[in-house]
Design an enzyme around this catalytic site. Structure first.
Site, PDB file in Angstrom:
ATOM      1  N   ARG A  70       0.843  -1.190   0.000  1.00 54.75           N
ATOM      2  CA  ARG A  70       0.000   0.000   0.000  1.00 54.75           C
ATOM      3  C   ARG A  70       0.884   1.248   0.000  1.00 54.75           C
ATOM      4  O   ARG A  70       1.998   1.226   0.502  1.00 54.75           O
ATOM      5  CB  ARG A  70      -0.912   0.027   1.232  1.00 54.75           C
ATOM      6  CG  ARG A  70      -2.081  -0.944   1.136  1.00 54.75           C
ATOM      7  CD  ARG A  70      -3.005  -0.859   2.336  1.00 54.75           C
ATOM      8  NE  ARG A  70      -2.385  -1.373   3.534  1.00 54.75           N
ATOM      9  CZ  ARG A  70      -1.822  -0.659   4.475  1.00 54.75           C
ATOM     10  NH1 ARG A  70      -1.824   0.677   4.394  1.00 54.75           N
ATOM     11  NH2 ARG A  70      -1.284  -1.219   5.533  1.00 54.75           N
ATOM     12  N   TYR A 198      -1.427  -3.608  -6.795  1.00 52.95           N
ATOM     13  CA  TYR A 198      -1.286  -4.263  -5.487  1.00 52.95           C
ATOM     14  C   TYR A 198      -2.635  -4.319  -4.740  1.00 52.95           C
ATOM     15  O   TYR A 198      -3.396  -3.334  -4.748  1.00 52.95           O
ATOM     16  CB  TYR A 198      -0.227  -3.523  -4.623  1.00 52.95           C
ATOM     17  CG  TYR A 198      -0.238  -4.066  -3.221  1.00 52.95           C
ATOM     18  CD1 TYR A 198       0.316  -5.326  -2.942  1.00 52.95           C
ATOM     19  CD2 TYR A 198      -0.883  -3.389  -2.183  1.00 52.95           C
ATOM     20  CE1 TYR A 198       0.235  -5.880  -1.682  1.00 52.95           C
ATOM     21  CE2 TYR A 198      -0.962  -3.928  -0.909  1.00 52.95           C
ATOM     22  CZ  TYR A 198      -0.403  -5.174  -0.671  1.00 52.95           C
ATOM     23  OH  TYR A 198      -0.491  -5.730   0.578  1.00 52.95           O
ATOM     24  N   GLY A 199      -2.859  -5.437  -4.050  1.00 53.42           N
ATOM     25  CA  GLY A 199      -4.119  -5.703  -3.350  1.00 53.42           C
ATOM     26  C   GLY A 199      -4.789  -4.516  -2.701  1.00 53.42           C
ATOM     27  O   GLY A 199      -5.879  -4.101  -3.103  1.00 53.42           O
ATOM     28  N   GLY A 200      -4.142  -3.942  -1.692  1.00 57.55           N
ATOM     29  CA  GLY A 200      -4.770  -2.866  -0.915  1.00 57.55           C
ATOM     30  C   GLY A 200      -5.048  -1.624  -1.747  1.00 57.55           C
ATOM     31  O   GLY A 200      -5.877  -0.791  -1.388  1.00 57.55           O
ATOM     32  N   LYS A 207      -9.692  -2.483   1.329  1.00 59.50           N
ATOM     33  CA  LYS A 207      -9.372  -1.322   2.176  1.00 59.50           C
ATOM     34  C   LYS A 207     -10.177  -0.080   1.771  1.00 59.50           C
ATOM     35  O   LYS A 207     -10.646   0.681   2.617  1.00 59.50           O
ATOM     36  CB  LYS A 207      -7.879  -1.017   2.104  1.00 59.50           C
ATOM     37  CG  LYS A 207      -6.991  -2.171   2.504  1.00 59.50           C
ATOM     38  CD  LYS A 207      -7.256  -2.609   3.916  1.00 59.50           C
ATOM     39  CE  LYS A 207      -6.333  -3.743   4.330  1.00 59.50           C
ATOM     40  NZ  LYS A 207      -6.586  -4.165   5.713  1.00 59.50           N
ATOM     41  N   HIS A 227     -10.779  -2.486  11.332  1.00 58.92           N
ATOM     42  CA  HIS A 227      -9.664  -3.324  10.854  1.00 58.92           C
ATOM     43  C   HIS A 227      -9.452  -4.440  11.883  1.00 58.92           C
ATOM     44  O   HIS A 227      -8.482  -4.425  12.632  1.00 58.92           O
ATOM     45  CB  HIS A 227      -8.422  -2.434  10.726  1.00 58.92           C
ATOM     46  CG  HIS A 227      -7.294  -3.053   9.962  1.00 58.92           C
ATOM     47  ND1 HIS A 227      -5.991  -2.632  10.116  1.00 58.92           N
ATOM     48  CD2 HIS A 227      -7.267  -4.039   9.027  1.00 58.92           C
ATOM     49  CE1 HIS A 227      -5.211  -3.348   9.315  1.00 58.92           C
ATOM     50  NE2 HIS A 227      -5.950  -4.202   8.649  1.00 58.92           N
ATOM     51  N   SER A 249      -1.514  -3.856  10.214  1.00 66.16           N
ATOM     52  CA  SER A 249      -1.209  -4.800   9.140  1.00 66.16           C
ATOM     53  C   SER A 249       0.041  -5.608   9.480  1.00 66.16           C
ATOM     54  O   SER A 249       1.017  -5.067  10.003  1.00 66.16           O
ATOM     55  CB  SER A 249      -0.953  -4.031   7.840  1.00 66.16           C
ATOM     56  OG  SER A 249      -2.020  -3.154   7.607  1.00 66.16           O
ATOM     57  N   ALA A 250       0.005  -6.895   9.142  1.00 65.62           N
ATOM     58  CA  ALA A 250       1.155  -7.797   9.319  1.00 65.62           C
ATOM     59  C   ALA A 250       1.584  -7.927  10.788  1.00 65.62           C
ATOM     60  O   ALA A 250       2.770  -8.023  11.094  1.00 65.62           O
ATOM     61  CB  ALA A 250       2.325  -7.349   8.449  1.00 65.62           C
ATOM     62  N   CYS A 251       0.601  -7.923  11.695  1.00 63.29           N
ATOM     63  CA  CYS A 251       0.895  -8.145  13.127  1.00 63.29           C
ATOM     64  C   CYS A 251       0.196  -9.400  13.639  1.00 63.29           C
ATOM     65  O   CYS A 251       0.012  -9.562  14.841  1.00 63.29           O
ATOM     66  CB  CYS A 251       0.470  -6.941  13.961  1.00 63.29           C
ATOM     67  SG  CYS A 251       1.543  -5.528  13.755  1.00 63.29           S
ATOM     68  N   LYS A 253      -3.034 -10.898  12.627  1.00 60.84           N
ATOM     69  CA  LYS A 253      -4.497 -11.076  12.697  1.00 60.84           C
ATOM     70  C   LYS A 253      -4.893 -12.436  12.125  1.00 60.84           C
ATOM     71  O   LYS A 253      -5.725 -13.139  12.686  1.00 60.84           O
ATOM     72  CB  LYS A 253      -5.228  -9.959  11.935  1.00 60.84           C
ATOM     73  CG  LYS A 253      -5.268  -8.643  12.696  1.00 60.84           C
ATOM     74  CD  LYS A 253      -6.355  -7.700  12.212  1.00 60.84           C
ATOM     75  CE  LYS A 253      -6.164  -7.265  10.789  1.00 60.84           C
ATOM     76  NZ  LYS A 253      -4.907  -6.521  10.584  1.00 60.84           N
ATOM     77  N   ASN A 255      -3.118 -15.153  11.914  1.00 60.34           N
ATOM     78  CA  ASN A 255      -2.704 -16.230  12.826  1.00 60.34           C
ATOM     79  C   ASN A 255      -3.672 -16.360  14.002  1.00 60.34           C
ATOM     80  O   ASN A 255      -4.055 -17.463  14.395  1.00 60.34           O
ATOM     81  CB  ASN A 255      -1.292 -15.976  13.373  1.00 60.34           C
ATOM     82  CG  ASN A 255      -0.232 -16.079  12.283  1.00 60.34           C
ATOM     83  OD1 ASN A 255      -0.483 -16.646  11.222  1.00 60.34           O
ATOM     84  ND2 ASN A 255       0.934 -15.527  12.535  1.00 60.34           N
ATOM     85  N   ASP A 278      -9.514  -9.884   8.802  1.00 58.60           N
ATOM     86  CA  ASP A 278      -8.983  -8.534   8.537  1.00 58.60           C
ATOM     87  C   ASP A 278      -9.982  -7.406   8.772  1.00 58.60           C
ATOM     88  O   ASP A 278      -9.587  -6.338   9.190  1.00 58.60           O
ATOM     89  CB  ASP A 278      -8.473  -8.476   7.086  1.00 58.60           C
ATOM     90  CG  ASP A 278      -7.601  -7.257   6.813  1.00 58.60           C
ATOM     91  OD1 ASP A 278      -6.741  -6.950   7.648  1.00 58.60           O
ATOM     92  OD2 ASP A 278      -7.794  -6.612   5.765  1.00 58.60           O
ATOM     93  N   ARG A 366       1.971 -12.315  -0.694  1.00 58.01           N
ATOM     94  CA  ARG A 366       0.617 -12.623  -0.204  1.00 58.01           C
ATOM     95  C   ARG A 366       0.035 -13.884  -0.814  1.00 58.01           C
ATOM     96  O   ARG A 366       0.485 -14.340  -1.860  1.00 58.01           O
ATOM     97  CB  ARG A 366      -0.314 -11.446  -0.586  1.00 58.01           C
ATOM     98  CG  ARG A 366       0.076 -10.100   0.024  1.00 58.01           C
ATOM     99  CD  ARG A 366      -0.405  -9.988   1.417  1.00 58.01           C
ATOM    100  NE  ARG A 366      -0.024  -8.742   2.072  1.00 58.01           N
ATOM    101  CZ  ARG A 366      -0.776  -8.138   2.982  1.00 58.01           C
ATOM    102  NH1 ARG A 366      -1.939  -8.636   3.337  1.00 58.01           N
ATOM    103  NH2 ARG A 366      -0.353  -7.041   3.570  1.00 58.01           N
ATOM    104  N   ARG A 397       2.708  -4.126  18.021  1.00 61.69           N
ATOM    105  CA  ARG A 397       4.068  -4.625  18.308  1.00 61.69           C
ATOM    106  C   ARG A 397       4.734  -3.656  19.265  1.00 61.69           C
ATOM    107  O   ARG A 397       5.126  -2.556  18.869  1.00 61.69           O
ATOM    108  CB  ARG A 397       4.894  -4.654  17.017  1.00 61.69           C
ATOM    109  CG  ARG A 397       4.488  -5.717  16.052  1.00 61.69           C
ATOM    110  CD  ARG A 397       5.343  -5.649  14.780  1.00 61.69           C
ATOM    111  NE  ARG A 397       4.812  -6.590  13.811  1.00 61.69           N
ATOM    112  CZ  ARG A 397       5.235  -7.844  13.680  1.00 61.69           C
ATOM    113  NH1 ARG A 397       6.246  -8.284  14.401  1.00 61.69           N
ATOM    114  NH2 ARG A 397       4.678  -8.644  12.801  1.00 61.69           N
TER     115      ARG A 397
HETATM  116  C1  OXD Z   1      -3.239  -4.727   5.110  1.00 66.58           C
HETATM  117  C2  OXD Z   1      -3.902  -5.888   4.484  1.00 66.58           C
HETATM  118  O1  OXD Z   1      -2.296  -4.153   4.526  1.00 66.58           O
HETATM  119  O2  OXD Z   1      -4.791  -6.471   5.124  1.00 66.58           O
HETATM  120  O3  OXD Z   1      -3.648  -4.356   6.231  1.00 66.58           O
HETATM  121  O4  OXD Z   1      -3.590  -6.233   3.330  1.00 66.58           O
HETATM  122 MN    MN Z   2      -5.326  -5.448   6.937  1.00 70.42          MN
END
Ligand code: OXD
Ligand code: MN
Length: 586
Positions: A70, A198-200, A207, A227, A249-251, A253, A255, A278, A366, A397
């Protein structure tokens, strides 16, 4: 195809006149359509077939190396009044933004196919769900939207019945970072995104719609677009509590949403059910509780770090029918990333793997996969009324200071805890990684309006008759002096969730501290864990001095929202700062 809804047909005609595609394709969401798209992308090289014996139906997409995350600095909220976007967003006037974007879109689809994607965010028959239409020139976006949303004929029928939808216009353009913008017009329920695949930035249902536009809509309609993951925790008696948790993001969720209980818990009969990983849309039900749906139908998860040790459910989920983006490949053509056994031979850019070039898989690589493939997928994810939420969890974090878990005293305190959230930055967005930044409710990149108004909206849910979830804060990322994580995390996080449920049900007493309630001795079930007494004490310690500094920093942060900051939130911050001073003096 076409639409009988005049406003939809008119918009599609206008976009076609501007972008001048060679062809227009209305997506019906069928299997045949998906297979045809995949065939076409295999031919153009947009997709690469992976090992079909080990990974049936799996493909790899390699994005442009400068288009892997993003882009918050190129993402704008375009409200008539700049104040409404708030200091938490980049702002541009709607007139300027439309002019800029329309110039980019002018003729950009010449020689290409324009895809019209009707989609529904949430179960198709849910009153909590909302629809949109994305127009794009990217078949990769269509394939991903098919997995991530309820896309196609049923969504179009609902749009035609309701007459309203979010308009999202997307083109990959030249993938030039200098000609890349993600613009939101919440007052017009419109999104315009150019120059990124890119996805986001490109899967506009995610998003852009389900968080930025939806949060704005939710404010005026009395609900919340957050979120957050949604997970169901079933105890041995068969009772299930649903928990919604916000992490940046990437913390972790994904898991937490797919957690596998530790051995002893499994034997006792504990189960975990994944509703979402998410995004969470919540609104008060007739009984005063908050009910939540996952607006998404798939997972767009971070691959690196996903392994048998961290998230075996995710590995099972992505063993078939998955699109991988920017992962590495092994000698026998299997997808690979750091954390998996085996060896990469080709890196995410398609080069022979050389450690001198950095990680083999991009840190933000991803997987896109249907939610239903997850072994712990909850059938309640299809419940049109949503699931009742017992607890809301905030976390980030935080290598130091912040205890493993604490509970806010009440809703207003919980809103402060969410507003004060901080976390080290990750690879999900471009920019430096590992820098502590405030990320209120994990919505810094996603709140579609002024954070001051957003906090006020959160506070407004506390009204007579409301039976609101309890609010907690967790920190799985506390480190010791040797730099190692103190808490094992992953499946063992269930121990912390169990304490929360005990609090919700009035079974655990907890210990009052100036920052909230922490587990008292013996309340966290730690049997089977190799944690010494000192580590446990550190994990649950509240350092009054350190927290006084933290509260001062939180106070400064809150001040940055100026006049729109609710007094109540500031009063909460002051109350806790005072309580810390008193505790220090004692
Ligand atoms: C993010 C996602 O970046 O979920 O938060 O892709
Ligand atoms: Mn996210």
């Amino acid at each position: 195809m076409s639409s009988k809804l005049e406003s939809l047909q008119r918009w599609v005609d206008e976009v076609a006149a501007l972008t001048r595609p060679a062809k227009i394709h209305w997506c019906d969401g069928s299997d045949a359509e998906y297979r045809q798209l995949v065939e076409q992308m295999l031919q153009t090289g947009d997709l690469i077939e992976l090992n079909q014996e080990t990974h049936p139906g799996c493909y790899l997409h390699r994005s442009s190396p400068s288009d892997v995350a993003r882009v918050e600095h190129l993402t704008f909220v375009c409200t008539e009044d700049e104040q409404d976007a708030g200091p938490n967003n980049h702002w541009m006037s709607p007139t300027e933004a439309h002019t800029k974007m329309d110039a980019l879109f002018d003729g950009c689809m010449e020689g290409r196919t324009m895809y019209v994607i009707p989609y529904c965010m949430g179960p198709i028959d849910s009153p909590l769900a909302r629809c949109g239409v994305e127009i794009t020139d990217s078949p990769y976006v269509v394939a991903n939207m098919r997995t991530m949303t309820r896309m196609g004929a049923a969504a179009q029928a609902r749009i035609e019945r309701e007459g309203t939808f979010v308009k999202g216009l997307h083109s990959t353009g030249e993938l030039d970072p200098e000609r890349r913008f993600i613009m939101h017009f919440p007052e017009e329920l419109t999104i315009k995104s150019y120059g990124s695949g890119y996805g986001g930035n490109a899967l506009l249902g995610k998003k852009c719609h389900a968080l930025r536009i939806a949060s704005f809509q939710a404010k005026s309609e009395g609900w919340l677009a957050e979120h957050m993951l949604i997970v169901g925790i079933e105890n041995p008696k068969g009772e299930t509590h649903y928990v919604a948790a916000a992490f940046p993001s990437a913390c972790g969720k994904t898991n937490l949403a797919m957690l596998i209980p530790p051995e002893g818990y499994r034997q006792d009969g504990w189960k975990v059910w994944t509703v979402g990983d998410d995004i969470c849309w919540m609104r008060p039900g007739a009984d005063g509780r908050l009910y939540a749906i996952n607006p998404e139908a798939g997972y767009f998860g971070v691959a690196p770090g996903t392994s048998d040790a961290t998230n075996p459910n995710a590995l099972t989920t992505i063993a078939r029918d998955t699109i991988f983006t920017n992962v590495a490949v092994t000698a026998d053509n299997q997808p690979w990333w750091e954390g998996l056994p085996g060896e990469p031979v080709t890196d995410w850019q398609g080069r022979p793997y050389d450690p001198a070039n950095g990680p083999a898989a991009h840190p933000n690589s991803r997987f896109t996969v249907s939610a239903k493939q997850c072994p712990t997928w909850s059938p309640r994810a299809e419940d049109s009324q949503g699931v009742p939420i017992s607890a809301i969890v905030f976390g980030g974090r935080r290598p130091s200071l912040v205890p493993l878990v604490f509970q806010a005293r009440d809703w207003a305190h919980g809103v402060l805890v969410g507003a004060a959230m901080g976390s080290e930055t990750t690879a999900a967005a471009t920019g430096a990684v590992g820098v502590l930044r405030r990320d209120s409710m994990a919505m810094k990149p996603f709140a579609g309006y002024h954070y001051g108004d957003y906090f006020r909206h959160w506070l407004s849910f506390d009204k007579p008759g409301a039976k609101l979830p309890k609010i907690f804060h967790v920190n799985w990322f506390r480190k010791g002096e040797d730099g190692r994580f103190l808490w094992p995390g992953y499946g063992d996080n269930l121990r912390v969730l169990e304490w929360m449920i005990d609090r919700v049900e009035g079974r655990a007493k907890g210990r009052q501290t100036p920052i909230g309630i922490v587990p008292s001795e013996g309340e966290l079930k730690l049997d089977g864990l190799a944690l010494d007494r000192r580590t446990i004490e550190t994990l649950l310690d509240v350092d009054h001095n350190g927290w006084s500094d933290e509260l001062a920093a939180i106070g400064d942060y809150l001040q940055s929202f100026g006049e729109r900051l609710p007094d109540e939130l500031q009063a909460e911050q002051q109350r806790i700062a005072e309580a810390l001073k008193t505790a220090e003096a004692a």
